[in-house]
Design a protein around this motif. Structure first.
Motif, short mmCIF file in Angstrom:
data_model
loop_
_atom_site.label_atom_id
_atom_site.label_comp_id
_atom_site.label_asym_id
_atom_site.label_seq_id
_atom_site.Cartn_x
_atom_site.Cartn_y
_atom_site.Cartn_z
N SER A 270 50.40 112.34 45.67
CA SER A 270 49.93 111.64 44.48
C SER A 270 48.65 110.87 44.80
O SER A 270 48.55 110.27 45.88
N GLN B 106 59.05 113.35 41.18
CA GLN B 106 57.74 113.60 40.55
C GLN B 106 57.66 113.01 39.14
O GLN B 106 56.61 112.55 38.71
N TYR C 288 55.33 118.41 35.70
CA TYR C 288 56.57 118.48 36.49
C TYR C 288 56.35 119.19 37.80
O TYR C 288 55.54 120.13 37.86
N ALA C 289 57.10 118.80 38.81
CA ALA C 289 57.05 119.50 40.09
C ALA C 289 58.14 120.57 40.12
O ALA C 289 59.13 120.48 39.41
N LEU D 265 52.88 122.14 40.87
CA LEU D 265 52.93 121.28 39.67
C LEU D 265 52.77 122.13 38.41
O LEU D 265 51.91 123.00 38.36
N ALA E 254 56.10 115.17 46.91
CA ALA E 254 55.64 114.77 45.57
C ALA E 254 54.95 113.40 45.64
O ALA E 254 53.93 113.16 45.00
N ILE F 231 56.55 109.61 39.55
CA ILE F 231 55.15 109.63 39.97
C ILE F 231 54.24 109.96 38.79
O ILE F 231 53.22 109.28 38.56
N SER F 232 54.63 110.96 38.00
CA SER F 232 53.81 111.34 36.84
C SER F 232 53.68 110.17 35.88
O SER F 232 52.59 109.89 35.36
N ALA G 241 61.56 118.58 44.10
CA ALA G 241 60.61 117.49 43.91
C ALA G 241 60.61 117.00 42.47
O ALA G 241 60.00 115.98 42.16
#
Lengths: 398, 398
Positions: A336, A276, A267-268, A368, A332, A279-280, A272
């Motif tokens: 990446s 995020q 996690y951000a 992060l 974020a 994105i994760s 974010a």
């Protein structure tokens, strides 16, 4: 609840992203068989199915100095079956805001026969439990949990896991309409009912957001959301080679997850956190970076985007808040490993235009946090249990 | 739904007026026995009880040129079990607003598997049915139903009777929040579940009404409501000899009735309709004027006032609208045989201060319609049935 069937789905590796599904009817009545032709376009989620999920779904209300009247309304809209977790980071000096929130929640629980937890983000036992259970990442130098809504969200997910819940959903404390809160919870549960994977995320798209300037104007898109969605879609399009507009909830504060998924993701911090998450998911399960050999990849991760019927009407936080959201959210995406040169250019263009970064600068990189599965949950629970009576409401009468 | 138990009741002849009861929780979960000590302060109305009532409760949406987007939201919030009756008095020239409303409702019914009726107030068959069934009072000189929301309400109550429903509830078409609409319907059903008499009225008090002037301010009382409540309470206090503040919903557009009660009352035209309902009840069953020997007097008439959790957020109609409401509403009280000199003085004072009447003038007397029970309902139904296919939605596919 009656919801459109999703008509468009984007598949990236093991990740399935469904296009926005609109709520058609808030309350779809008693259980009855849908005629076959209706099923093509519409899904009806029966009350009993929703209630079964609600029992296993903790609703988290992060709060920081919001008006107590608004908080009172928000909790009154949370369906009775959902356990409530309030994670407060409100002021305690001079006027003890946390105590006001606690008293309000206690009164509500008293009159409605409900149970809830309320914990202050700076609670020393909480910090101790994180430290001893091997997740010190959340702690600041003073030994307490760091500032920030994301940090509060992480703590509350751990608490939901400790309570052995299956789902967690977030609802902000500054919402003017209890009826909208009610709808968010129903959308979360409906999303989980519609998806098949145990690794699922439900994100809310508001129907409209009323703006007050000479009368009421119903805005569909906020500027920040628009830009974050654009950049996320640019990232996805570059990877798949097909231009996509699938992401419409990149910045959705109102969202929910299965805890199975929640424990896997990094996690951000700060604003974010919501972009995020996407994105994760794409980094871990999108099949572009070296694949993650977890169960999640096998089952596939599903993302559901649901458009509410109610408008979203909440406290205005001003442009500085919005600019902060924008630059952290885009940060974020920018950092990446999935983010290519094309998308980076789009992000820098946006940030410079908004004067959120200087001409030669890059956005700040959000902090992060490692996945929550790294924590020794049993240890965490043991320490928290010792103090549970001070977190639980309603208070016991002496 | 969980609602406060009423803690204060005013009894005037056969009329019982309960003080405001607040909604505590929108969604109170699955049926479970309440512990005894909780029952003292709180009533839980189970979902199944609510749904049983909803099936027998027509929800009437009167509409006149409101934005179709708002109308679409309003109908999406009406619980599935409630039959919908839309009574439209919208423009049909140049742009056919009625057709837009009809199409919107048709689409909604199509996708949600619901049935609804939509009728235009100026429909010639409607006028003919009223004429031939012996209720020509509603007709203007051109042979059509008169202008006015009250007139539309009367028509829709007749239609609800014809559909053999037991209850009728009104919800305005200019509400911004489907979730608030949903709550109104639940409040109506909960009110009927809580009261014992088959002659019952449920009136809604809004939790707050957001006003937009430099940010949002949550007003508790509108000026017009405040004055009308004051004058109604003055009338009651003069009759009972004890000062009372029991009436808090004198002007409630959002209200519902059992049709047994609805057919007994005379109604006022225009904005006077809501306060006049209370006046009619007090005149007929208050035991002050010569008593009415109907069943209603024997059973007693109950009035329930329920305060919602959601704020009421709707289109602003401007001061001229408010002034019209005030003088017509107060006119209904002023010309009641129950209204003594003291109350008349208060009314004139208010109206003159607002410059709604001149220094020597009296308010206009609202037109009164006779009770709906005078109509030959069977005759009315026969004529309406002939045209029912053009009122019913969804349209049948050819």
């Amino acid at each position: 609840m009656r919801i459109e069937t999703s008509r468009n789905t984007e598949r990236i590796g093991s990740v399935t992203i469904n296009d926005v599904q609109k709520v058609l009817e808030l309350d779809s009545g008693r259980a009855k068989e849908l005629p076959v032709e209706e099923k093509i376009a519409v899904q009806k989620i029966e009350q009993d199915v929703i209630k079964d999920i609600e029992k296993k779904m903790a609703i988290v209300v992060p709060i920081k100095d919001e008006k107590v009247k608004l908080f009172e309304g928000v909790i009154s809209g949370i369906p009775h079956e959902c356990p409530i977790i309030v994670l407060s980071n409100s002021r305690r000096r001079r006027v003890d805001h946390f105590k006001m929130e606690r008293d309000t929640l206690n009164q509500f629980c008293h009159f409605t026969g409900r149970q809830a937890l309320i914990i202050h983000q700076k609670d020393p036992s909480l910090a101790q439990a994180l430290e001893e259970a091997g997740y010190p990442d959340l702690l600041a130098e003073d030994g307490r949990v760091r500032e920030g809504k994301a940090e509060g969200m992480l703590v509350s997910m751990l608490i939901a896991m400790m309570m052995k819940k299956q789902y967690v959903g977030f609802i902000d404390a500054d919402n003017y309409f209890p009826g909208a809160v009610w709808e968010y919870a129903k959308c979360y549960a409906s999303g989980f009912a519609m998806t098949k994977s145990p690794y699922t995320m439900v994100r809310i798209l508001w129907h409209y957001k009323p703006k007050m300037s000479r009368g009421v104007y119903f805005k569909k898109w906020g500027r920040v959301s628009q830009v974050i969605n654009k950049c996320l879609n640019s990232l996805i399009s570059a990877k798949t080679g097909f231009e996509s507009e699938i992401i419409k909830t990149g910045n959705a504060g109102e969202h929910a997850m299965t805890l199975k998924l929640a424990r896997e993701l990094p996690y951000a911090s700060g604003y974010a956190v919501e972009p995020q998450e996407l994105i994760s998911i794409l980094e871990m399960y999108g099949g572009i970076l070296p694949p993650d050999r977890t169960k999640a990849a096998k089952h596939g991760v599903e993302i559901c985007q649901i458009e509410t019927r109610n408008p979203h009407f909440h406290e205005e936080k001003g442009w500085r808040h919005r600019q902060g959201m924008l630059s952290l959210g885009l940060g974020a995406i920018y950092y990446s490993p999935l983010c290519g040169g094309e998308t980076k250019k789009v992000i820098l263009g946006e940030l410079r235009q908004q004067e959120a970064v200087g001409q030669e600068e890059e956005p700040a990189q959000p902090r992060l946090y490692p996945p929550l599965k790294q924590i020794d949950l049993q240890k965490f629970a043991e320490i928290m249990q010792e103090h549970m009576s001070s977190y639980s409401l309603p208070e016991e009468k002496e």
